[in-house]
Design a protein around this motif. Structure first.
Motif, PDB file in Angstrom:
ATOM      1  N   GLY A 188       0.821  -1.212   0.000  1.00  0.00           N
ATOM      2  CA  GLY A 188       0.000   0.000   0.000  1.00  0.00           C
ATOM      3  C   GLY A 188       0.850   1.255   0.000  1.00  0.00           C
ATOM      4  O   GLY A 188       1.995   1.243   0.439  1.00  0.00           O
ATOM      5  N   GLN A 189       0.282   2.307  -0.531  1.00  0.00           N
ATOM      6  CA  GLN A 189       0.970   3.603  -0.498  1.00  0.00           C
ATOM      7  C   GLN A 189       0.049   4.621   0.138  1.00  0.00           C
ATOM      8  O   GLN A 189      -1.161   4.595  -0.106  1.00  0.00           O
ATOM      9  N   GLN A 190       0.639   5.524   0.922  1.00  0.00           N
ATOM     10  CA  GLN A 190      -0.180   6.513   1.617  1.00  0.00           C
ATOM     11  C   GLN A 190      -0.153   7.851   0.874  1.00  0.00           C
ATOM     12  O   GLN A 190       0.906   8.268   0.396  1.00  0.00           O
ATOM     13  N   LEU A 191      -1.314   8.465   0.773  1.00  0.00           N
ATOM     14  CA  LEU A 191      -1.420   9.832   0.251  1.00  0.00           C
ATOM     15  C   LEU A 191      -1.912  10.681   1.404  1.00  0.00           C
ATOM     16  O   LEU A 191      -2.795  10.248   2.153  1.00  0.00           O
ATOM     17  N   ILE A 192      -1.387  11.887   1.497  1.00  0.00           N
ATOM     18  CA  ILE A 192      -1.841  12.772   2.575  1.00  0.00           C
ATOM     19  C   ILE A 192      -2.339  14.052   1.926  1.00  0.00           C
ATOM     20  O   ILE A 192      -1.619  14.651   1.104  1.00  0.00           O
ATOM     21  N   PHE A 193      -3.556  14.443   2.248  1.00  0.00           N
ATOM     22  CA  PHE A 193      -4.043  15.703   1.705  1.00  0.00           C
ATOM     23  C   PHE A 193      -4.640  16.559   2.806  1.00  0.00           C
ATOM     24  O   PHE A 193      -5.165  16.077   3.799  1.00  0.00           O
TER      25      PHE A 193
END
Ligand SMILES: C[S@@+](CC[C@H](N)C(=O)[O-])C[C@H]1O[C@@H](n2cnc3c(N)ncnc32)[C@H](O)[C@@H]1O
Length: 203
Positions: A188-193
């Protein structure tokens, strides 16, 4: 749908929302302290661990499935975690019904159902309307942490964030995530917004 079935359905939705509102008024704190929300918390692995790490943060998890929430609640009780709470609700109804005085500092959405088939994309949680609803419930500059192993969903979310007037992608240290689905899916890869005031993004 015949009219009587439609009215029956509407009545059920209204009753459910009234019960949700009552629960949220009872469970959500009115203080200004740090509040963390997890949407689709599943078995609670992440949120219970997080609440242990940050005992001064109020941690609230919602999910559609009662048996997963029961497992999350048991985990929190076994670990004697006092600052977490779990409730059965859909994200959409939750955001509609939560008291307007409550604002989230952080929201986690970890391994949401990816609905990989094109004709099912409309069921994905993170779409433009959802971003608008969520923006109204965040503290200024509050962050969403989103993790998925599904490359196409990730790309669709990046596009949504880039096109939305209230959100920007930010380069931040990701949280380490260990959940039933992160273990099952891996990679999995994390995106932060981050939530912006309207002016911020256009500046
Ligand atoms: C793939 S599981 C991931 C669970 C957990 N985050 C994990 O990583 O193990 C997705 C979860 O989201 C929940 N879910 C799906 N749609 C939802 C919605 N609209 N509102 C709240 N929860 C939802 C499902 O019931 C399920 O538990």
């Amino acid at each position: 749908m015949p009219m009587n079935l439609f009215l029956d359905y509407q009545q059920k939705v209204q009753t459910r929302k009234a019960a949700l509102l009552e629960s949220l008024q009872r469970l959500l704190p009115t203080h200004d302290g740090w509040k963390t929300l997890e949407i689709g918390c599943g078995h609670g692995d992440f949120l219970v661990h997080y609440a242990q790490q940050y005992p001064d943060r109020f941690c609230f998890g919602i999910d559609l499935l009662a048996h997963r929430l029961a497992s999350a609640t048991r985990k929190a009780q076994r670990a004697e975690v006092k600052n977490s709470c779990f409730l059965q609700a859909s994200a959409e109804e939750f955001l509609e019904c939560q008291p307007s005085s409550v604002f989230w500092n952080e929201v986690f959405i970890l391994y949401p159902d990816p609905w990989p088939k094109r004709r099912h994309h409309k069921h994905r949680l993170l779409q433009s309307e959802f971003f608008t609803l969520l923006a109204a419930r965040m503290v200024p500059r509050g962050c969403v942490y989103f993790e998925t192993d599904d490359v196409a969903y990730r790309e669709a979310v990046i596009k949504n964030v880039e096109q939305h007037p209230r959100w920007i992608l930010v380069d931040r240290e990701p949280y380490v995530v260990d959940t039933v689905f992160s273990r099952r899916m891996g990679q999995g890869q994390q995106l932060i917004f981050q939530c912006q005031n309207r002016e911020d993004k256009s500046a």
